[in-house]
Design a protein around this motif. Structure first.
Motif, short mmCIF file in Angstrom:
data_model
loop_
_atom_site.label_atom_id
_atom_site.label_comp_id
_atom_site.label_asym_id
_atom_site.label_seq_id
_atom_site.Cartn_x
_atom_site.Cartn_y
_atom_site.Cartn_z
N MET A 125 0.84 -1.20 0.00
CA MET A 125 0.00 0.00 0.00
C MET A 125 0.87 1.24 0.00
N LEU A 126 0.48 2.22 -0.79
CA LEU A 126 1.10 3.54 -0.77
C LEU A 126 0.15 4.46 -0.01
N ILE A 127 0.61 5.00 1.11
CA ILE A 127 -0.25 5.77 2.01
C ILE A 127 0.28 7.20 2.11
N THR A 128 -0.63 8.17 2.03
CA THR A 128 -0.30 9.57 2.27
C THR A 128 -1.06 10.05 3.50
N TYR A 129 -0.34 10.61 4.45
CA TYR A 129 -0.94 11.13 5.68
C TYR A 129 -0.79 12.65 5.66
N ASP A 130 -1.91 13.34 5.49
CA ASP A 130 -1.94 14.80 5.52
C ASP A 130 -2.22 15.21 6.97
N THR A 131 -1.17 15.57 7.70
CA THR A 131 -1.34 15.86 9.12
C THR A 131 -2.06 17.17 9.36
N LYS A 132 -2.08 18.07 8.38
CA LYS A 132 -2.79 19.34 8.54
C LYS A 132 -4.30 19.13 8.42
N ALA A 133 -4.70 18.37 7.41
CA ALA A 133 -6.12 18.12 7.18
C ALA A 133 -6.62 16.91 7.96
N LYS A 134 -5.70 16.21 8.64
CA LYS A 134 -6.03 14.96 9.35
C LYS A 134 -6.75 14.00 8.40
N ARG A 135 -6.08 13.72 7.30
CA ARG A 135 -6.65 12.86 6.26
C ARG A 135 -5.62 11.81 5.86
N ILE A 136 -6.08 10.57 5.75
CA ILE A 136 -5.24 9.47 5.28
C ILE A 136 -5.83 8.95 3.98
N SER A 137 -5.01 8.91 2.93
CA SER A 137 -5.43 8.39 1.63
C SER A 137 -4.43 7.31 1.23
N ALA A 138 -4.94 6.22 0.68
CA ALA A 138 -4.05 5.12 0.34
C ALA A 138 -4.55 4.40 -0.90
N VAL A 139 -3.62 3.78 -1.61
CA VAL A 139 -3.95 2.97 -2.77
C VAL A 139 -3.24 1.62 -2.61
N SER A 140 -4.00 0.54 -2.80
CA SER A 140 -3.41 -0.80 -2.78
C SER A 140 -2.76 -1.07 -4.13
N LEU A 141 -1.52 -1.50 -4.09
CA LEU A 141 -0.79 -1.84 -5.30
C LEU A 141 -0.82 -3.35 -5.44
N LEU A 142 -1.53 -3.84 -6.44
CA LEU A 142 -1.77 -5.27 -6.55
C LEU A 142 -0.47 -6.02 -6.80
N ARG A 143 -0.36 -7.16 -6.14
CA ARG A 143 0.89 -7.93 -6.22
C ARG A 143 1.19 -8.39 -7.63
N ASP A 144 0.15 -8.60 -8.47
CA ASP A 144 0.33 -9.10 -9.82
C ASP A 144 0.56 -8.00 -10.85
N THR A 145 0.80 -6.77 -10.39
CA THR A 145 1.04 -5.67 -11.32
C THR A 145 2.27 -5.95 -12.18
N MET A 146 2.13 -5.82 -13.47
CA MET A 146 3.23 -6.08 -14.41
C MET A 146 4.19 -4.90 -14.39
N ILE A 147 5.48 -5.19 -14.26
CA ILE A 147 6.49 -4.14 -14.20
C ILE A 147 7.47 -4.30 -15.36
N ASN A 148 8.17 -3.23 -15.66
CA ASN A 148 9.18 -3.21 -16.71
C ASN A 148 10.49 -3.73 -16.14
N THR A 149 10.79 -4.99 -16.39
CA THR A 149 11.97 -5.63 -15.83
C THR A 149 12.59 -6.56 -16.85
N SER A 150 13.87 -6.85 -16.66
CA SER A 150 14.56 -7.78 -17.55
C SER A 150 14.28 -9.23 -17.23
N GLY A 151 13.57 -9.50 -16.12
CA GLY A 151 13.21 -10.86 -15.79
C GLY A 151 12.38 -11.49 -16.89
#
Length: 482
Positions: A125-151
């Motif tokens: 998960m990529l999480i952003t915590y805005d301490t001024k607005a007291k807001r937490i926003s997050a996005v789940s990054l799926l494990r099967d996401t295809m990446i640009n790799t030499s594998g």
């Protein structure tokens, strides 16, 4: 004794004698009040000292500076900084938006849960915590996401293998290996989202069970069908459906569930992470209640014993203090990465849908002053004629650009621990696209869409797909292992 000391001694002794005589002359009530004042004065000094110490210890971390851009030699001989240059230079491929400045009080975290069997980070998960607005926003990054790799293998192109593949030699100290793996994962996440996370938290899932027991359980609506047995792992999951109080063991079974024994219920990556997000929201809501905040020292100890992080205990306590009073229902938003299901060499993968992803990132997750744009992302995508391309970059494995040969029966992908070896650190040279014209990411061939929404009701189509669906044969065997 010197002459000066002999002169001062009688005066000092006289003051002390007069003080003792004054105290002795007080009546009993006055003497008692005086002693109480003395004790309170000492306590005040101690409290002041402890407060000053805690203020210096319990503090928010300083946001790390982004890695510097490389210096490019110009024709006139004067160096100029640019985001371009040697791809071997750490930070050379960082998104431009990083250098636009930061929103005040915003911190970003990469949270990953490590699979105990394979070592892969199957929850991210990529999480952003805005301490001024007291807001937490997050996005789940799926494990099967295809990446640009030499594998080369399909399983080696998953986001969840980046950490384990880049830890380095086992002779290194474990802390250094974790730092290596998380640094590589942070860089990969920056390509996927345009955000280079400030800090990382690598969680051992056992911590969730201990945390739930420490807060006397969490109420959660358990989906139906959780009956699974894996004698090989000594894993047995049997959870009754419905809204009820879960203890630590219940919680561990719920978040690890992938499918039931007869496979009439199968949780694909999107469905499994949806349940984990919902459970984390329920746990966070419970942790922010006033009676649980009294247990903060215990919770912090559990946290530090079961995580690897570049945050200090004081940093964690400071963030917890700022969270007091947060409206979880209104100010906490967990979403899943909008994506499309694809297949490569028998492995079921997903590619991000660029337009929807940008909207999601710029709706509270982006910590920078400028909006994240298309040029800040490097996304894999399916091309019209088959094969894959990458936005804003060069394919590190040129073979993926070619339309795959027909495969009569796609092979089941192997578990990460069986198929993933060390990543080849050498980048492949630039190559032209042999597959013809490319199309916009997230469009083209009618692949299977997978765009689970924000927290709330779970789409049955994401979690309980038709057993006859053609993506069943592409599902990773490792989904059978929790």
């Amino acid at each position: 004794m010197s002459e000066n000391n002999r002169r001062q001694a009688p005066g000092a002794g006289g003051c002390w004698s007069r003080y003792r005589a004054w105290v002795a002359g007080l009546d009993r009530g006055a003497r008692l009040r005086y002693r109480i004042i003395q004790i309170l004065a000492v306590l005040a000094v101690l409290i002041l000292g402890v407060t000053l110490y805690l203020r210096s210890w319990i503090s928010l971390p300083q946001v790390p500076d982004p890695p510097p851009r490389p210096v490019i030699n110009t024709p006139d001989g004067n160096g100029s900084q640019s985001a371009l240059g040697s791809v071997d230079y750490e930070g050379a491929e960082l998104p431009d938006v990083m250098f636009s400045g930061r929103r005040e009080g915003c911190y970003t975290f990469l949270v990953a849960g490590q699979d105990v069997v394979s070592g892969a980070t199957d929850t991210m998960m990529l999480i952003t915590y805005d301490t001024k607005a007291k807001r937490i926003s997050a996005v789940s990054l799926l494990r099967d996401t295809m990446i640009n790799t030499s594998g080369k293998g399909g399983g080696q192109k998953r986001l969840n293998v980046v950490f384990a593949r880049n830890m380095g030699d086992r002779s290194l100290p474990e802390k250094k290996r974790i730092e290596n793996g998380m640094t590589a994962l942070k860089q990969e996440v920056s390509k996927l989202t345009g955000i280079y996370p400030d800090f990382y938290v690598l969680v051992e899932w056992e911590a969730i069970g201990r945390l739930v027991d420490a807060i006397d359980g969490v109420y959660f609506d358990v989906p139906p069908g959780m009956d699974y047995d894996d004698p090989y792992q000594d894993l047995h999951i049997h959870q009754a459906p419905g809204y009820r109080l879960l203890n630590g063991q219940d919680a561990m079974e719920v978040i690890r569930f992938r499918k039931n024994n007869d496979e009439s219920v199968v949780l694909y990556d999107a469905g499994r992470t949806q349940i984990q997000r919902d459970f984390l929201i329920a746990t966070l809501k419970r942790c922010l209640t006033p009676e649980i905040l009294l247990k903060l020292p215990t919770l912090t100890q559990i946290f530090m014993e079961n995580v690897s992080t570049d945050l200090t205990v004081g940093n964690i306590l400071a963030f917890a203090q700022l969270a007091v009073g947060m409206d979880v229902d209104q100010n906490v938003k967990f979403s899943s990465m909008p994506c499309t299901v694809v297949s490569y060499r028998g492995a079921s993968l997903v590619v991000a849908n660029q337009k929807e992803l940008l909207e999601l990132l710029n709706d509270g997750i982006n910590p920078y002053l400028d909006e994240i744009g298309e040029d800040d992302l490097q996304l894999m995508y399916r091309k019209r004629g088959g094969g894959f391309g990458v936005t804003n970059g060069t394919l590190l494995d040129p073979a993926v650009a070619n339309p795959p040969a027909p495969e009569p029966d796609p092979e089941e992908p192997k578990d990460p621990e069986e198929s993933e070896g060390p990543e080849n650190p050498e980048d492949n040279p630039d190559s032209s696209d042999p597959a013809g014209s490319e199309e916009n990411p997230g469009t083209g061939e009618p692949d299977t869409p997978a765009t689970p929404g924000d927290i709330g009701s779970i789409d049955p189509g994401d979690i309980f797909p038709d057993p006859s669906s053609d993506i069943r044969g592409e599902t990773d065997q490792s989904q059978a292992a929790a």
